[in-house]
Write a protein that holds these residues in place. Structure first.
Motif, mmCIF file in Angstrom:
data_model
loop_
_atom_site.group_PDB
_atom_site.id
_atom_site.type_symbol
_atom_site.label_atom_id
_atom_site.label_comp_id
_atom_site.label_asym_id
_atom_site.label_seq_id
_atom_site.Cartn_x
_atom_site.Cartn_y
_atom_site.Cartn_z
ATOM 1 N N THR A 135 0.788 -1.144 0.072
ATOM 2 C CA THR A 135 0.179 -0.238 0.008
ATOM 3 C C THR A 135 1.068 1.048 -0.164
ATOM 4 N N THR A 137 1.286 5.433 -0.124
ATOM 5 C CA THR A 137 0.445 6.634 0.061
ATOM 6 C C THR A 137 1.406 7.904 0.040
ATOM 7 N N THR A 145 -3.488 17.623 -9.415
ATOM 8 C CA THR A 145 -4.694 16.797 -9.661
ATOM 9 C C THR A 145 -3.985 15.882 -10.674
ATOM 10 N N VAL A 167 -4.000 1.438 -9.471
ATOM 11 C CA VAL A 167 -5.110 2.337 -10.092
ATOM 12 C C VAL A 167 -4.884 3.346 -8.519
ATOM 13 N N LEU A 168 -4.844 4.796 -8.889
ATOM 14 C CA LEU A 168 -4.655 5.471 -7.993
ATOM 15 C C LEU A 168 -5.916 6.268 -7.242
ATOM 16 N N ASP A 169 -6.145 6.363 -6.051
ATOM 17 C CA ASP A 169 -6.940 6.796 -5.255
ATOM 18 C C ASP A 169 -6.428 8.371 -5.118
ATOM 19 N N THR A 170 -6.783 9.350 -5.761
ATOM 20 C CA THR A 170 -6.044 10.542 -5.725
ATOM 21 C C THR A 170 -6.809 11.452 -4.646
ATOM 22 N N VAL A 171 -8.116 10.935 -4.120
ATOM 23 C CA VAL A 171 -8.814 11.741 -3.090
ATOM 24 C C VAL A 171 -8.213 11.303 -1.956
ATOM 25 N N ASN A 172 -7.594 10.189 -1.418
ATOM 26 C CA ASN A 172 -7.328 9.758 -0.333
ATOM 27 C C ASN A 172 -5.577 9.791 -0.192
ATOM 28 N N SER A 174 -3.566 7.419 -2.171
ATOM 29 C CA SER A 174 -3.147 6.027 -1.933
ATOM 30 C C SER A 174 -3.029 5.151 -3.291
ATOM 31 N N THR A 175 -2.591 4.248 -3.303
ATOM 32 C CA THR A 175 -2.705 2.940 -4.421
ATOM 33 C C THR A 175 -2.134 1.776 -3.745
#
Length: 328
Positions: A135, A137, A145, A167-172, A174-175
């Motif tokens: 994981t 972060t 963005t 797959v990127l979690d740009t809101v939090n 993390s990937t």
């Protein structure tokens, strides 16, 4: 006369039994088998516990002349196996941890006789496949963005392993980097980009064993200004190789040259620092190879330096990390 005949018969029977015992003794022997597997003793890697990499027992099988065979389990590295027929024996051994996961195996052919009654079987093959699940972060307030991440995985021979696109979690921020891999040692190299500029990175040693998942958290630090040093030691056991990084000076001024020195702390008695391959990474990029010392003038801010250390023995890949902070 009757008793004399009986005595002769008993004597002949005793002589016949002695002859049979002698013939049986000459056709069988005891094999003393030594198992060598020092790449797993006291071994540990990031994301795996020491118990998962420590050998708990051995399973040994053998096929010999006249269709004779054996199978046994032992917690000892030296095993005596009796009543084996003299001749050529095909031996196979497997090493298991306390969770009953096979860590390594080996094969050999040994000729057993009265003159040669011992053999050493080397466990040289890593067994099976496992999973990587890392994981990653980062601080979303320090990237734009269009943030992107580049993940590269190399095996211990330097070959690139194709990874699924994370797959990127740009809101939090993390990937997850994950893959199914053959058992062994790997180098995971990470680079974080914002507006097309490398803003952070990391290099991490990974160890995979059969049926187990090597998971962990890697926080990509985007350096801000600070006047303190932080030392982050990734590994703390004999195998994979670990060490410490010393900085001179400890509190550098702006624009001052900094000399970083890596010292291994858990080498076996038969190895020295000259036997190791030592590479330096700054923010996930390779900056120096085959050297225990790195001289650099870091820019203002906090920078991550990773030392990746390896030896030709399987499972030796290790890493150590130092955060270097330079003032304006």
């Amino acid at each position: 006369m009757k008793y004399l005949r009986l005595s002769v018969v008993v004597l002949l029977l005793m002589m016949l039994c002695a002859s049979c015992d002698s013939e049986a003794s000459s056709s069988s022997s005891t094999l003393v088998l030594n198992l060598a597997s020092n790449q797993f003793v006291r071994a540990r890697s990031l994301t795996l516990s020491s118990s998962e990499l420590a050998i708990d027992r051995y399973h040994i099988t053998g096929q010999g002349p006249n269709d004779q065979s054996f199978a046994l389990d032992s917690s000892e590295e030296t095993i005596s196996i009796g009543n084996l027929g003299i001749g050529s024996w095909n031996l196979h051994a497997e090493a298991f941890n306390a969770q009953d996961i096979c860590l390594a195996s080996g094969d050999m052919t040994a000729f057993l006789s009265k003159a040669t009654s011992s053999a050493t079987l080397h466990l040289t093959d890593l067994v099976g496949t496992g999973s990587l699940k890392a994981t990653i972060t980062w601080n979303i307030e320090q990237v734009s963005t269009d943030v992107s991440i580049e993940a590269t995985l190399l095996d211990q021979s330097g070959n690139t392993i194709v990874l699924p696109s994370p797959v990127l979690d740009t809101v939090n921020g993390s990937t997850i980097v994950q893959a199914e891999l053959a058992s062994g040692s790997y180098l995971l190299q990470l680079k974080l980009y914002s507006q097309g500029i490398l803003v952070s990175g990391a290099a991490q040693a990974v160890r995979i064993i059969d049926t187990a998942t090597s998971d962990g958290l890697i926080d990509l630090v985007i350096g801000d200004l600070s006047t303190t040093f932080s030392v982050l030691l990734i590994n703390d056991t004999m195998l994979p190789i670990e060490g410490t990084i010393a900085s001179s000076p400890e509190n550098p001024g702006a624009g001052q040259n900094v000399e970083l020195t890596y010292t291994p702390t858990n080498l076996p008695a038969d190895l020295s620092v000259e036997d190791l391959k030592i590479d330096w990474y700054c923010e996930g990029e390779l900056v120096a190879e085959d050297s225990a010392v790195l001289s650099s003038i870091p820019a203002a801010g906090t920078h991550r330096y990773d030392v990746i250390v390896s030896h030709e023995r399987l499972g030796s890949l290790g890493s150590s990390t130092l955060l270097v902070t330079m003032p304006y």
